[in-house]
Design a protein around this motif. Sequence first.
Motif, PDB file in Angstrom:
ATOM      1  N   SER A 105     -21.991  -2.024 -20.300  1.00 55.40           N
ATOM      2  CA  SER A 105     -20.710  -2.643 -20.644  1.00 55.40           C
ATOM      3  C   SER A 105     -19.938  -1.768 -21.623  1.00 55.40           C
ATOM      4  O   SER A 105     -20.484  -1.212 -22.555  1.00 55.40           O
ATOM      5  CB  SER A 105     -20.929  -4.030 -21.246  1.00 55.40           C
ATOM      6  N   GLY A 106     -18.676  -1.634 -21.332  1.00 57.81           N
ATOM      7  CA  GLY A 106     -17.810  -0.823 -22.175  1.00 57.81           C
ATOM      8  C   GLY A 106     -16.417  -1.400 -22.180  1.00 57.81           C
ATOM      9  O   GLY A 106     -16.153  -2.434 -21.570  1.00 57.81           O
ATOM     10  N   LYS A 107     -15.526  -0.732 -22.884  1.00 59.20           N
ATOM     11  CA  LYS A 107     -14.146  -1.183 -22.966  1.00 59.20           C
ATOM     12  C   LYS A 107     -13.518  -1.083 -21.580  1.00 59.20           C
ATOM     13  O   LYS A 107     -13.391  -0.006 -21.015  1.00 59.20           O
ATOM     14  CB  LYS A 107     -13.387  -0.348 -23.986  1.00 59.20           C
ATOM     15  N   LYS A 108     -13.130  -2.231 -21.024  1.00 63.10           N
ATOM     16  CA  LYS A 108     -12.661  -2.319 -19.638  1.00 63.10           C
ATOM     17  C   LYS A 108     -11.511  -1.369 -19.332  1.00 63.10           C
ATOM     18  O   LYS A 108     -11.480  -0.739 -18.286  1.00 63.10           O
ATOM     19  CB  LYS A 108     -12.247  -3.755 -19.297  1.00 63.10           C
ATOM     20  N   LYS A 109     -10.568  -1.231 -20.262  1.00 59.57           N
ATOM     21  CA  LYS A 109      -9.412  -0.378 -19.996  1.00 59.57           C
ATOM     22  C   LYS A 109      -9.773   1.104 -19.984  1.00 59.57           C
ATOM     23  O   LYS A 109      -8.974   1.926 -19.540  1.00 59.57           O
ATOM     24  CB  LYS A 109      -8.292  -0.652 -20.993  1.00 59.57           C
ATOM     25  N   MET A 110     -10.960   1.455 -20.448  1.00 64.54           N
ATOM     26  CA  MET A 110     -11.369   2.855 -20.506  1.00 64.54           C
ATOM     27  C   MET A 110     -12.284   3.266 -19.361  1.00 64.54           C
ATOM     28  O   MET A 110     -12.578   4.453 -19.208  1.00 64.54           O
ATOM     29  CB  MET A 110     -12.066   3.137 -21.843  1.00 64.54           C
ATOM     30  N   ILE A 111     -12.739   2.313 -18.551  1.00 64.06           N
ATOM     31  CA  ILE A 111     -13.705   2.635 -17.496  1.00 64.06           C
ATOM     32  C   ILE A 111     -13.146   3.655 -16.504  1.00 64.06           C
ATOM     33  O   ILE A 111     -13.750   4.700 -16.273  1.00 64.06           O
ATOM     34  CB  ILE A 111     -14.179   1.357 -16.767  1.00 64.06           C
ATOM     35  N   VAL A 112     -11.998   3.373 -15.921  1.00 68.98           N
ATOM     36  CA  VAL A 112     -11.436   4.267 -14.893  1.00 68.98           C
ATOM     37  C   VAL A 112     -11.077   5.640 -15.472  1.00 68.98           C
ATOM     38  O   VAL A 112     -11.468   6.670 -14.905  1.00 68.98           O
ATOM     39  CB  VAL A 112     -10.247   3.604 -14.170  1.00 68.98           C
ATOM     40  N   PRO A 113     -10.361   5.707 -16.624  1.00 66.99           N
ATOM     41  CA  PRO A 113     -10.069   7.044 -17.169  1.00 66.99           C
ATOM     42  C   PRO A 113     -11.328   7.825 -17.543  1.00 66.99           C
ATOM     43  O   PRO A 113     -11.408   9.034 -17.292  1.00 66.99           O
ATOM     44  CB  PRO A 113      -9.227   6.771 -18.418  1.00 66.99           C
ATOM     45  N   PHE A 114     -12.318   7.133 -18.112  1.00 67.20           N
ATOM     46  CA  PHE A 114     -13.540   7.834 -18.513  1.00 67.20           C
ATOM     47  C   PHE A 114     -14.295   8.343 -17.296  1.00 67.20           C
ATOM     48  O   PHE A 114     -14.791   9.477 -17.289  1.00 67.20           O
ATOM     49  CB  PHE A 114     -14.443   6.933 -19.364  1.00 67.20           C
ATOM     50  N   ILE A 115     -14.390   7.524 -16.253  1.00 63.74           N
ATOM     51  CA  ILE A 115     -15.062   7.974 -15.027  1.00 63.74           C
ATOM     52  C   ILE A 115     -14.309   9.161 -14.436  1.00 63.74           C
ATOM     53  O   ILE A 115     -14.919  10.153 -14.026  1.00 63.74           O
ATOM     54  CB  ILE A 115     -15.214   6.823 -14.016  1.00 63.74           C
ATOM     55  N   GLY A 116     -12.988   9.095 -14.397  1.00 66.89           N
ATOM     56  CA  GLY A 116     -12.205  10.207 -13.858  1.00 66.89           C
ATOM     57  C   GLY A 116     -12.426  11.506 -14.618  1.00 66.89           C
ATOM     58  O   GLY A 116     -12.678  12.558 -14.017  1.00 66.89           O
TER      59      GLY A 116
END
Length: 179
Positions: A105-116
């Motif tokens: 679990s992490g900050k939801k708004k950061m999941i997509v940018p961090f994965i990218g």
Amino acid sequence: MNVLHEFRPAFIFLGKFLGIYIAGNLLYGVFVESFGNQPDVVTSSVSYQASVILSWFGEQSSATNSTEKPTVLLQRSGHTVISVYEGCNGINVMIVFIAFVLAFSGKKKMIVPFIGIGLLILHISNLIRILLLYYVAISFENYFYFVHKYLFTAALYVVVFVLWAVWIIYFNERSTKNI
């Protein structure tokens, strides 16, 4: 019963991680198999990118699909230096990375940018690995197996581990640190 309750978050993480990892590998396996005896487009793309980068360094390199196996031949002046198989394209490492980020679990708004950003870092790291393997095959052929199987594989997983650590330290829902 208390032990199950105590370790519930760990079991949930493990279940999510394994589910995402298995699903990702099954989907990727179906994708790779759909190309039959030809290399998949990701392996071809990574190999051609490596060949272009090698040409920037003055190498007379080319990437050619094998006619016998689902692999891409990285060649120097028409002679094969290394064969790039689907396992060398970095996708499996990327699946492990994605599974971890989504399961932890992490900050939801950061999941997509961090994965990218993480996928880009892993792709660049894998390209560097392929380029270095090319030079090892030319200059240190006797060490190629060890360097390929252990040293560079470990180095790629160190990159994954560092990305995980950044995710846990800076983007955990309970983290007080900000980047």
